[in-house]
Design a protein around this motif. Structure first.
Motif, PDB file in Angstrom:
ATOM      1  N   TYR A   3       0.823  -1.302  -0.062  1.00 20.55           N
ATOM      2  CA  TYR A   3      -0.193  -0.026   0.091  1.00 20.55           C
ATOM      3  C   TYR A   3       0.481   1.266  -0.025  1.00 20.55           C
ATOM      4  O   TYR A   3       0.798   1.976  -0.747  1.00 20.55           O
ATOM      5  CB  TYR A   3      -0.858  -0.249   1.085  1.00 20.55           C
ATOM      6  N   LEU A   4       2.155   1.030   1.114  1.00 18.10           N
ATOM      7  CA  LEU A   4       2.845   2.397   0.738  1.00 18.10           C
ATOM      8  C   LEU A   4       3.782   2.607  -0.711  1.00 18.10           C
ATOM      9  O   LEU A   4       4.005   4.249  -0.547  1.00 18.10           O
ATOM     10  CB  LEU A   4       3.980   2.073   2.426  1.00 18.10           C
ATOM     11  N   GLU A   5       3.831   1.562  -1.077  1.00 20.07           N
ATOM     12  CA  GLU A   5       4.898   1.812  -2.432  1.00 20.07           C
ATOM     13  C   GLU A   5       3.837   2.230  -3.834  1.00 20.07           C
ATOM     14  O   GLU A   5       3.821   2.971  -4.408  1.00 20.07           O
ATOM     15  CB  GLU A   5       5.318   1.017  -2.484  1.00 20.07           C
ATOM     16  N   CYS A   6       2.344   2.418  -3.314  1.00 26.56           N
ATOM     17  CA  CYS A   6       1.486   1.868  -4.279  1.00 26.56           C
ATOM     18  C   CYS A   6       1.360   3.696  -4.441  1.00 26.56           C
ATOM     19  O   CYS A   6       1.393   4.545  -5.217  1.00 26.56           O
ATOM     20  CB  CYS A   6       0.225   1.800  -4.269  1.00 26.56           C
ATOM     21  N   VAL A   7       1.377   4.539  -2.817  1.00 23.31           N
ATOM     22  CA  VAL A   7       2.006   5.793  -2.600  1.00 23.31           C
ATOM     23  C   VAL A   7       2.428   6.437  -2.775  1.00 23.31           C
ATOM     24  O   VAL A   7       2.304   7.151  -3.730  1.00 23.31           O
ATOM     25  CB  VAL A   7       0.907   5.961  -1.456  1.00 23.31           C
ATOM     26  N   ASN A   8       3.530   5.662  -2.931  1.00 24.81           N
ATOM     27  CA  ASN A   8       4.322   7.038  -2.731  1.00 24.81           C
ATOM     28  C   ASN A   8       5.139   6.489  -4.887  1.00 24.81           C
ATOM     29  O   ASN A   8       5.409   8.065  -4.844  1.00 24.81           O
ATOM     30  CB  ASN A   8       5.569   6.275  -2.696  1.00 24.81           C
ATOM     31  N   ARG A   9       4.225   5.407  -5.101  1.00 23.11           N
ATOM     32  CA  ARG A   9       4.588   5.816  -6.767  1.00 23.11           C
ATOM     33  C   ARG A   9       3.790   6.946  -7.324  1.00 23.11           C
ATOM     34  O   ARG A   9       4.205   7.698  -8.826  1.00 23.11           O
ATOM     35  CB  ARG A   9       4.428   4.817  -7.280  1.00 23.11           C
ATOM     36  N   VAL A  10       2.169   6.921  -6.970  1.00 24.42           N
ATOM     37  CA  VAL A  10       1.454   7.989  -7.460  1.00 24.42           C
ATOM     38  C   VAL A  10       2.437   9.398  -6.541  1.00 24.42           C
ATOM     39  O   VAL A  10       2.196  10.484  -7.860  1.00 24.42           O
ATOM     40  CB  VAL A  10       0.126   7.845  -6.473  1.00 24.42           C
ATOM     41  N   VAL A  19       6.893   9.213   1.050  1.00 19.56           N
ATOM     42  CA  VAL A  19       6.109   9.658   2.497  1.00 19.56           C
ATOM     43  C   VAL A  19       7.007   8.320   2.833  1.00 19.56           C
ATOM     44  O   VAL A  19       6.923   7.358   2.829  1.00 19.56           O
ATOM     45  CB  VAL A  19       4.846   9.804   2.966  1.00 19.56           C
ATOM     46  N   THR A  20       7.462   8.163   4.326  1.00 25.06           N
ATOM     47  CA  THR A  20       7.957   7.221   5.178  1.00 25.06           C
ATOM     48  C   THR A  20       6.440   6.092   5.664  1.00 25.06           C
ATOM     49  O   THR A  20       6.254   4.785   5.786  1.00 25.06           O
ATOM     50  CB  THR A  20       7.990   6.967   7.047  1.00 25.06           C
ATOM     51  N   THR A  21       5.235   6.799   6.211  1.00 23.87           N
ATOM     52  CA  THR A  21       3.669   5.974   6.475  1.00 23.87           C
ATOM     53  C   THR A  21       2.924   6.811   5.802  1.00 23.87           C
ATOM     54  O   THR A  21       2.722   8.311   5.151  1.00 23.87           O
ATOM     55  CB  THR A  21       3.431   5.933   7.687  1.00 23.87           C
ATOM     56  N   ILE A  22       1.967   6.286   5.367  1.00 28.30           N
ATOM     57  CA  ILE A  22       1.041   7.002   4.974  1.00 28.30           C
ATOM     58  C   ILE A  22       0.123   8.057   5.837  1.00 28.30           C
ATOM     59  O   ILE A  22      -0.480   9.518   3.985  1.00 28.30           O
ATOM     60  CB  ILE A  22      -0.323   5.922   3.723  1.00 28.30           C
ATOM     61  N   ASN A  23       0.417   7.720   6.253  1.00 32.09           N
ATOM     62  CA  ASN A  23      -0.635   9.130   7.600  1.00 32.09           C
ATOM     63  C   ASN A  23       0.933  10.278   8.075  1.00 32.09           C
ATOM     64  O   ASN A  23      -0.215  10.895   8.470  1.00 32.09           O
ATOM     65  CB  ASN A  23      -1.230   8.675   8.269  1.00 32.09           C
ATOM     66  N   GLU A  24       1.542  10.747   7.001  1.00 29.79           N
ATOM     67  CA  GLU A  24       2.473  11.594   6.920  1.00 29.79           C
ATOM     68  C   GLU A  24       1.827  12.360   7.067  1.00 29.79           C
ATOM     69  O   GLU A  24       1.901  13.062   7.537  1.00 29.79           O
ATOM     70  CB  GLU A  24       3.828  11.181   6.368  1.00 29.79           C
ATOM     71  N   THR A  25       1.524  12.850   5.957  1.00 27.02           N
ATOM     72  CA  THR A  25       0.484  14.497   5.263  1.00 27.02           C
ATOM     73  C   THR A  25      -0.298  14.188   4.255  1.00 27.02           C
ATOM     74  O   THR A  25      -1.210  13.220   4.573  1.00 27.02           O
ATOM     75  CB  THR A  25       1.452  14.957   4.252  1.00 27.02           C
ATOM     76  N   PRO A  26      -1.297  14.868   5.745  1.00 26.70           N
ATOM     77  CA  PRO A  26      -2.788  15.027   4.348  1.00 26.70           C
ATOM     78  C   PRO A  26      -3.134  14.632   3.195  1.00 26.70           C
ATOM     79  O   PRO A  26      -3.691  14.215   2.950  1.00 26.70           O
ATOM     80  CB  PRO A  26      -3.327  16.924   5.366  1.00 26.70           C
ATOM     81  N   TYR A  27      -2.136  14.587   2.489  1.00 26.25           N
ATOM     82  CA  TYR A  27      -2.196  15.109   0.851  1.00 26.25           C
ATOM     83  C   TYR A  27      -1.984  13.172   0.891  1.00 26.25           C
ATOM     84  O   TYR A  27      -2.120  12.442   0.307  1.00 26.25           O
ATOM     85  CB  TYR A  27      -1.011  15.620   0.147  1.00 26.25           C
TER      86      TYR A  27
END
Length: 213
Positions: A3-10, A19-27
């Motif tokens: 999940y985190l890798e998908c978010v970082n690719r986007v 980010v290092t965790t999905i909840n790190e920033t509002p964006y």
């Protein structure tokens, strides 16, 4: 892909910091939400091999309703087998089952028919069997079971991750509003989805053949 890798690719495609965790920033949380929205869309588009599984119900004498633990409500049934007596069970609608249970004497024996009937408070599907089992039978339900919502950074995506990234990117571009390229990115996402479905469907030609009854 997680999940985190998908978010970082986007995020990288949007020229945003990883980010290092999905909840790190509002964006990054927003991108995580969009990933889950697109995940549902992709899961509903095709009976993906990675989502196919077999659920089991072991019957008890005189009990006709069974909870499919962990099944959720979005599953799609491929077939139902009475594995004890080795035959494919047939679906019947709720009206048929009501007549069988309420307007006739109860019939006991090897289950031959099934009907999905109700959802538990935990959100799991329930299945009715008929005739009412007269003993122990192993009922196998082959289904396409969508993955639960992605919540943890390390959750592994089951559907094609590359397609999920392209779809989430299209939604993110659209959400920004001021960015151009949404139509092009949406077309790229749709085209890739069609290609991946075509590849999988070529492996399951029997499911694309309609035979008149």
């Amino acid at each position: 892909m997680t999940y985190l890798e998908c978010v970082n690719r986007v995020l990288r495609r949007l020229r945003e910091n990883e980010v290092t965790t999905i909840n790190e920033t509002p964006y990054s949380k927003l991108i995580g939400d969009l990933v889950n929205v697109v995940k549902v869309e992709i899961e509903d588009a095709w009976d993906w091999s990675a989502l196919r599984t077999t659920l089991s119900a072991y019957t008890t004498e005189s009990l006709f309703n069974y909870v499919l633990d962990g099944s959720g409500t979005r599953l799609r049934v491929l077939d139902v087998l009475n594995d004890t007596d080795n035959f494919v069970m047939q679906p019947r609608d709720s009206r048929w089952f009501n007549k069988a249970f309420l307007l006739k004497d109860q019939t006991f024996g090897t289950p031959m028919y099934y009907n999905f009937n109700g959802v538990t408070s935990d959100g799991d599907s329930q299945i009715d069997l008929y005739p009412i089992p007269d003993g122990l039978y192993d009922i196998r339900i082959n289904v396409v079971q969508p993955q639960a919502e992605l919540t943890n950074d390390a959750d592994v995506v089951l559907i094609p991750a590359i397609l999920l990234v392209e779809g989430a990117l299209a939604r993110a571009i659209n959400e920004r509003g001021e960015d151009g390229g949404y139509a092009e990115q949406e077309q790229r996402y749709r085209s890739l989805g069609a290609d991946l479905i075509a590849i999988e469907s070529s492996q399951r030609m029997d499911e694309l053949t309609w035979i008149s009854c």
